[in-house]
Motif scaffolding. Structure first.
Motif, mmCIF file in Angstrom:
data_model
loop_
_atom_site.group_PDB
_atom_site.id
_atom_site.type_symbol
_atom_site.label_atom_id
_atom_site.label_comp_id
_atom_site.label_asym_id
_atom_site.label_seq_id
_atom_site.Cartn_x
_atom_site.Cartn_y
_atom_site.Cartn_z
ATOM 1 N N LEU A 29 0.763 -1.175 -0.063
ATOM 2 C CA LEU A 29 0.015 0.122 -0.066
ATOM 3 C C LEU A 29 0.903 1.172 0.070
ATOM 4 C CD1 LEU A 29 -2.648 -1.107 2.713
ATOM 5 C CD2 LEU A 29 -3.036 -0.650 0.101
ATOM 6 N N VAL A 30 2.059 1.166 0.927
ATOM 7 C CA VAL A 30 2.863 2.356 0.860
ATOM 8 C C VAL A 30 3.364 2.522 -0.528
ATOM 9 C CG1 VAL A 30 4.771 3.321 1.934
ATOM 10 C CG2 VAL A 30 3.058 2.323 3.313
ATOM 11 N N THR A 31 4.092 1.594 -0.975
ATOM 12 C CA THR A 31 4.556 1.476 -2.325
ATOM 13 C C THR A 31 3.680 1.936 -3.498
ATOM 14 O OG1 THR A 31 6.119 -0.223 -1.827
ATOM 15 C CG2 THR A 31 6.051 0.465 -4.000
ATOM 16 N N GLY A 32 2.361 1.728 -3.426
ATOM 17 C CA GLY A 32 1.637 1.924 -4.297
ATOM 18 C C GLY A 32 1.153 3.385 -4.551
ATOM 19 N N LEU A 33 0.879 3.770 -3.118
ATOM 20 C CA LEU A 33 0.557 5.471 -3.004
ATOM 21 C C LEU A 33 1.601 6.202 -3.248
ATOM 22 C CD1 LEU A 33 -1.334 5.142 0.670
ATOM 23 C CD2 LEU A 33 -2.392 5.382 -1.903
ATOM 24 N N ALA A 34 2.959 5.689 -2.952
ATOM 25 C CA ALA A 34 4.019 6.520 -3.207
ATOM 26 C C ALA A 34 4.346 6.891 -4.751
ATOM 27 C CB ALA A 34 5.290 5.913 -2.475
ATOM 28 N N ALA A 35 3.890 5.912 -5.616
ATOM 29 C CA ALA A 35 3.961 5.546 -7.035
ATOM 30 C C ALA A 35 2.960 6.620 -7.699
ATOM 31 C CB ALA A 35 3.963 4.349 -7.464
ATOM 32 N N GLY A 36 1.940 7.138 -6.713
ATOM 33 C CA GLY A 36 1.114 7.954 -7.535
ATOM 34 C C GLY A 36 -0.252 7.046 -7.790
ATOM 35 N N LEU A 37 -0.455 5.938 -7.251
ATOM 36 C CA LEU A 37 -1.724 4.780 -7.577
ATOM 37 C C LEU A 37 -2.760 5.382 -6.574
ATOM 38 C CD1 LEU A 37 0.000 1.377 -8.358
ATOM 39 C CD2 LEU A 37 -0.882 3.300 -10.022
ATOM 40 N N ASP A 38 -4.096 5.001 -7.096
ATOM 41 C CA ASP A 38 -5.152 5.397 -5.958
ATOM 42 C C ASP A 38 -5.455 4.245 -5.329
ATOM 43 O OD1 ASP A 38 -7.754 4.176 -7.472
ATOM 44 O OD2 ASP A 38 -6.486 5.464 -9.062
#
Length: 214
Positions: A29-38
């Protein structure tokens, strides 16, 4: 660099001894949010990954079934079957299982047998019963159980490469191609046959020699 923050979450989670599953999910989740994914896209990625590898969860269905069977005397039945067989020995029993494991693996049926499915509930108790009939002591019988697990490993490892559509064959082909050697998968499978025969002869001799050393 923020995308790498998931690694920090994993390190801290394992350091603090949190639940590994929760740690991995939190890191994703942290990686996805940091990559700009919703959040919806992250959830969709989780769903796709689970769907693509859903066969991995089959083991969670097999294990409870085996547990129920063991609770109702599966191992005792296996031991009783060996006790009723005339001339049954540890070496002959495990040699037969080795041959069975290699043949089925060569046909691509790698999941037909295994440690959870057959070794623990069936093969190991049967081998232990044969060892008891042969008068082996506790130390020798423990070694027999280890040989039962090792026999499964050897049969699978040297048998599966004969089947052309297996991951190991594709891995070998890809690795050889990187170094400029274009080898057809069928040739790799054919050359795996002498290796499998050699493994059968060597380990089979070890198993039969065990009967002589009792």
């Amino acid at each position: 660099m923020l995308v790498l923050s998931g690694i920090l979450v994993v390190a801290l989670g394992f350091l603090l001894r949190f639940n590994p599953l929760l740690v991995v999910v939190a890191a994703a989740l942290v990686t996805g949010l940091a990559a700009g994914l919703d959040p919806v896209a992250i959830l969709a990625a989780f769903g796709k990954a689970y769907n693509d590898t859903r066969y991995v969860t089959i083991i969670y269905i097999v294990l409870p079934v085996i547990g129920v069977l063991e609770r109702h005397g599966l191992q005792a039945r296996a031991r009783g079957l060996v006790a009723a067989m005339r001339g049954a020995t540890v070496g002959r029993l495990l040699l037969g299982y080795l041959l069975f494991r290699q043949i089925t693996s060569a046909l691509g049926l790698t999941s037909l047998a295994g440690h959870a499915q057959t070794v623990r509930p069936l093969v190991a108790p049967m081998a232990d019963a044969a060892a008891e009939m042969q008068g082996m002591d506790a130390a020798a019988r423990s070694r027999v159980k280890a040989l039962a697990a090792g026999t499964d490993n050897i049969g699978l490892f040297f048998g599966e490469d004969i089947f052309i559509a297996i991951g190991s064959i594709l891995l070998i082909k890809g690795t050889m191609a990187q170094y400029g050697y274009d080898i057809a998968p069928i040739h790799l499978s054919l050359w795996a046959i002498p290796t499998a025969i050699a493994a059968l002869l060597v380990h089979g001799a070890r198993l039969l020699w065990l009967d002589r050393r009792r």
